[in-house]
Design an enzyme around this catalytic site. Structure first.
Site, PDB file in Angstrom:
ATOM      1  N   SER A 108       0.833  -1.210   0.000  1.00 33.30           N
ATOM      2  CA  SER A 108       0.000   0.000   0.000  1.00 33.30           C
ATOM      3  C   SER A 108       0.863   1.254   0.000  1.00 33.30           C
ATOM      4  O   SER A 108       1.634   1.491  -0.913  1.00 33.30           O
ATOM      5  CB  SER A 108      -0.959  -0.025   1.185  1.00 33.30           C
ATOM      6  OG  SER A 108      -1.873   1.037   1.135  1.00 33.30           O
ATOM      7  N   ASP A 243      -2.928   5.943  -3.606  1.00 33.30           N
ATOM      8  CA  ASP A 243      -1.755   5.371  -2.961  1.00 33.30           C
ATOM      9  C   ASP A 243      -1.162   4.303  -3.870  1.00 33.30           C
ATOM     10  O   ASP A 243      -1.573   4.154  -5.027  1.00 33.30           O
ATOM     11  CB  ASP A 243      -2.130   4.804  -1.589  1.00 33.30           C
ATOM     12  CG  ASP A 243      -3.095   3.628  -1.697  1.00 33.30           C
ATOM     13  OD1 ASP A 243      -3.784   3.510  -2.733  1.00 33.30           O
ATOM     14  OD2 ASP A 243      -3.177   2.829  -0.749  1.00 33.30           O
ATOM     15  N   ASP A 245      -1.281   0.972  -4.145  1.00 30.34           N
ATOM     16  CA  ASP A 245      -2.052  -0.127  -4.728  1.00 30.34           C
ATOM     17  C   ASP A 245      -3.425   0.317  -5.222  1.00 30.34           C
ATOM     18  O   ASP A 245      -4.254  -0.518  -5.575  1.00 30.34           O
ATOM     19  CB  ASP A 245      -2.173  -1.293  -3.756  1.00 30.34           C
ATOM     20  CG  ASP A 245      -3.033  -0.978  -2.543  1.00 30.34           C
ATOM     21  OD1 ASP A 245      -2.926   0.139  -2.012  1.00 30.34           O
ATOM     22  OD2 ASP A 245      -3.815  -1.859  -2.114  1.00 30.34           O
ATOM     23  N   ASP A 247      -6.148   1.739  -3.857  1.00 30.32           N
ATOM     24  CA  ASP A 247      -7.429   1.577  -3.156  1.00 30.32           C
ATOM     25  C   ASP A 247      -7.772   2.776  -2.275  1.00 30.32           C
ATOM     26  O   ASP A 247      -8.819   2.791  -1.640  1.00 30.32           O
ATOM     27  CB  ASP A 247      -7.439   0.277  -2.334  1.00 30.32           C
ATOM     28  CG  ASP A 247      -6.482   0.283  -1.159  1.00 30.32           C
ATOM     29  OD1 ASP A 247      -5.619   1.184  -1.084  1.00 30.32           O
ATOM     30  OD2 ASP A 247      -6.580  -0.629  -0.301  1.00 30.32           O
TER      31      ASP A 247
END
Length: 472
Positions: A108, A243, A245, A247
């Protein structure tokens, strides 16, 4: 022969607020394979499937971790299906449509020397109970003699693009100039396709071959300046990013001001006519003050806790969603927008809430939409390399002595304490100060809420600087 349980235990890797996180050096191929084996065995008790979907972010370590996961799955005759570098919600949504589990390799927003694994049931994120089951599962493991080469399948990317385009007309964003701060986001090549299919003129900005850990809850001063400069230079109606990834969204208005994630969540939920909200204790109390929702359930921080309220809420209310201060939006029930049904996606998503809000920019600006909400302002930041033990000791000192608050620069009368997650303090002047150890990294998080932005910004710096000065 080794076992998955002992391999995981020896690694020292644990579950945080969302997924298993740790140093890249600890995520050896054997550890990655062990997690894949234990997770799959747990899932096989409840579901019938022959394959597991896998995707990765742009971290240097992620591809090899996916290879190791694939090698582990092959040991138990489960087919690994690799969908390449795509956002976490893209992988999760596709797996839900295929009714199979999936594993996302991502850390993340944390630095690139760390990484992580996110696990999904066929219907969405795993629960905290699932995490415990994974750690307890014991599957025999063979030694990994080699790692397979992975071929990228395109279906997950295509399905995600379709989900985010179908509810809108092709002219939804016609005439709008949308900047995309690409950096190293897993979705950077997908976002352009989505926005262009909706009619926007897209300007790509800040693309990087090096991994950049963007934290949507604690936006850096550099990224604040980038937004101001880019919006002015390119005459943007909005600037979008996520961010690592993909999400957690980051959306700037036409003035170059990044919206808070929970502000975006309120606006999106209002437009989707959501009745019931599940949201962490750290989110802005403007949610309740807005009067938009029939019920607001407050939880600990982390998407598994937000999701844990969904079952009950969906039984009692027609439309249910959740969102976090980081901007991640979780849709728990089917909703209708523009007379088209949007399927649930009970995991953090960055794209849907942004498009829903941008679709309203016909004769109105993004900043004016925000101005219609109750005027409560938030600010947040963190201290890196601050151990969980130090964080817990700080919280204990605050609980034991009101004089300790003065050391932190908090001289107002304390009205109440909330221990839902860390310690959340409400003061007589309506100031809220929330301190908690991060669940993903050795960091202390600080969240401030106030009646004006300058005061919120001041107290974040004041409290964290005093923590550094006075806390051992």
């Amino acid at each position: 022969m080794n076992s998955s349980k002992s391999t995981i235990q020896k690694s020292g890797i644990s579950f945080g607020t969302s997924g298993a996180r740790g140093l890249v050096s600890d995520f050896t191929p054997e550890v990655c394979a062990a997690f894949a084996l234990s997770f799959t065995r747990v899932m096989q008790r409840s579901y019938n499937f022959n394959s597991v979907a896998i995707a990765i972010d742009n971290r240097p370590s992620s591809y090899q971790m996916a290879q190791a996961i694939s090698a582990g799955l092959e040991q138990i005759n489960v087919e690994p299906k690799f969908y390449g570098v795509i956002p976490t919600p893209a992988l999760a949504y596709y797996a839900m449509q295929e009714n199979i589990p999936c594993i996302m390799v991502t850390g993340s927003h944390i630095p690139f020397d760390r990484n992580g694994l996110k696990f999904y049931r066929p219907e969405g994120e795993i629960t905290k109970a699932d995490e415990s089951s994974i750690l307890c599962e014991d599957v025999p493991m063979k030694a990994l003699s080699s790692l397979p080469k992975l071929t990228v399948l395109p279906e997950a990317e295509n399905t995600y693009i379709k989900r985010n385009v179908t509810p809108f007309s092709k002219s939804t964003l016609t005439g709008k100039r949308i900047g995309i701060y690409e950096h190293s986001s897993a979705g950077r090549d997908i976002y352009r396709k989505i926005f262009e299919q909706l009619g926007a003129e897209v300007i790509s900005l800040g693309r990087s071959d090096m991994f950049i850990p963007i934290d949507t809850e604690a936006v850096s001063e550099l990224d604040k300046k980038k937004a101001l400069d880019w919006v002015r230079e390119y005459d943007l109606d909005a600037l979008f990013s996520t961010d690592g990834d993909g999400d957690r969204p980051l959306l700037s208005d036409e003035k170059g001001e990044w919206l808070k994630g929970d502000t975006l969540g309120i606006l999106c939920s209002k437009l989707l006519k959501i009745n019931a909200i599940s949201t962490p204790i750290s989110c802005n109390t403007a949610i309740e003050r807005s009067g938009i929702f029939e019920i607001v359930k407050r939880t600990k921080i982390g998407s598994p806790y937000v999701i844990s309220e969904f079952d009950k809420l969906t039984r009692d209310y027609r439309s249910v969603a959740g969102f976090e201060a980081n901007g991640g939006y979780l849709l728990a029930s089917e909703v209708e927008f523009n007379q088209i049904k949007i399927k649930p996606l009970p995991t953090r998503d960055a794209v849907l809430p942004v498009i829903i809000v941008l679709s309203q920019l016909i004769n109105v600006s993004l900043s004016s939409l925000v101005s219609e909400l109750p005027h409560r302002f938030t600010s947040s930041d963190r201290i890196k390399n601050f151990s969980r033990e130090r964080s817990l000791r700080l919280i204990e000192n605050i609980e034991q002595s009101s004089d300790y608050l003065k050391k932190l620069g908090l001289n107002e009368t304390l009205l109440s304490l909330d221990h839902t997650d860390g310690i959340r303090m409400k003061f007589e002047n309506d100031l809220i100060v929330h301190l908690r150890p991060s669940g993903n990294a050795p960091e202390l998080r600080c969240y401030i809420e106030s009646d004006n932005q300058s005061e919120a910004n001041f107290y974040v710096k004041e409290v964290l600087s005093n923590v550094i000065r006075f806390c051992d």
